[in-house]
Design a protein around this motif. Sequence first.
Motif, short mmCIF file in Angstrom:
data_model
loop_
_atom_site.label_atom_id
_atom_site.label_comp_id
_atom_site.label_asym_id
_atom_site.label_seq_id
_atom_site.Cartn_x
_atom_site.Cartn_y
_atom_site.Cartn_z
N ASP A 1 44.08 93.33 4.37
CA ASP A 1 43.17 94.40 4.79
C ASP A 1 42.13 94.70 3.71
O ASP A 1 40.94 94.83 3.99
N ILE A 2 42.59 94.81 2.46
CA ILE A 2 41.66 95.09 1.36
C ILE A 2 40.70 93.93 1.17
O ILE A 2 39.48 94.12 1.01
N VAL B 1 45.24 92.06 -9.82
CA VAL B 1 45.16 91.23 -8.61
C VAL B 1 45.82 91.98 -7.47
O VAL B 1 47.00 92.34 -7.55
N LEU B 2 45.05 92.24 -6.42
CA LEU B 2 45.55 92.91 -5.22
C LEU B 2 45.75 91.88 -4.13
O LEU B 2 44.80 91.17 -3.76
N ARG C 1 49.42 93.15 -9.11
CA ARG C 1 49.89 92.56 -10.36
C ARG C 1 48.84 92.79 -11.46
O ARG C 1 47.64 92.77 -11.18
N TYR C 2 49.34 92.98 -12.68
CA TYR C 2 48.47 93.24 -13.82
C TYR C 2 48.60 92.11 -14.84
O TYR C 2 49.70 91.60 -15.08
N TYR C 3 47.49 91.73 -15.42
CA TYR C 3 47.46 90.66 -16.42
C TYR C 3 46.56 91.08 -17.58
O TYR C 3 45.55 91.76 -17.37
N PRO D 1 43.94 86.05 0.87
CA PRO D 1 44.23 87.48 1.03
C PRO D 1 44.26 88.27 -0.29
O PRO D 1 44.95 89.29 -0.36
N LYS D 2 43.54 87.82 -1.30
CA LYS D 2 43.60 88.48 -2.60
C LYS D 2 42.22 88.91 -3.09
O LYS D 2 41.20 88.34 -2.70
#
Length: 246
Positions: free
Chosen positions: A230-231, A225-226, A115-117, A208-209
Amino acid sequence: MIEQTFEQLGLTPRESLLYQTLLKLGPSSIRDIAEHSGINRGTAYESLKQLQSKGVVSYFPKGKRRFFTAENPEILLSLAEDRRHRLDKTIETLKTTIIPNLHQQQPEYHHTNVRYYEGDDGIEWVLRDILNVVSQQDHKEYCVFSSKPIRPYLYRPFPNYTKQRVKLGINVKVIALGEGGEEAELSQRKWIKTEGSVDASYIAIYPPKCAIISLVSKNFPSAVVLESKDIASAQQIIFDTLWKML
């Protein structure tokens, strides 16, 4: 403001008007209520029946007619408490049953949600997301890489962020890139010394972010925001390893 409050209690603008009209008139016939409220009799009568079902209005027979009367305004507090009780039960059901069941319906494969902000509103959303996610975890802690140039823009839209974090009992570990940074409660900080200036950047790891905040232009922040276990796990390993070395 009163209209918004009535709406939150589940009363329509028309029902709000009728209730307030009845408070002023006292026990009244449908004809008088319609005349003073400016609502036609048929519509007023149907709305009064709704108010009666909600416990806000009652009636009594007088001859061949019905006279309606408004309940004491204290009934509004009872309505609010009842709605809060039902909302608390809904929240508990969401946590214990509905959300876990919905998660089970998701496919098994792993994917990254991105997501982009942008701007102050976007940065505030990311900061609130950090607090929301971490506050629900057993181990209330997240980790941050932060450089000095980003700091004036980071908390500009959320100046009491640190107070909120401390209030929620959330710990943070910060690796500062370059000099600067203030000590704060429930915060640990270490530094990586750099030669020359560093770019404005902020990376928050809250599995998880992961959130990455930077400046698109001189005064305009943006964030990515990823959401990926895993990341986030890989970033956490990098942070923990570097933390032990400093």
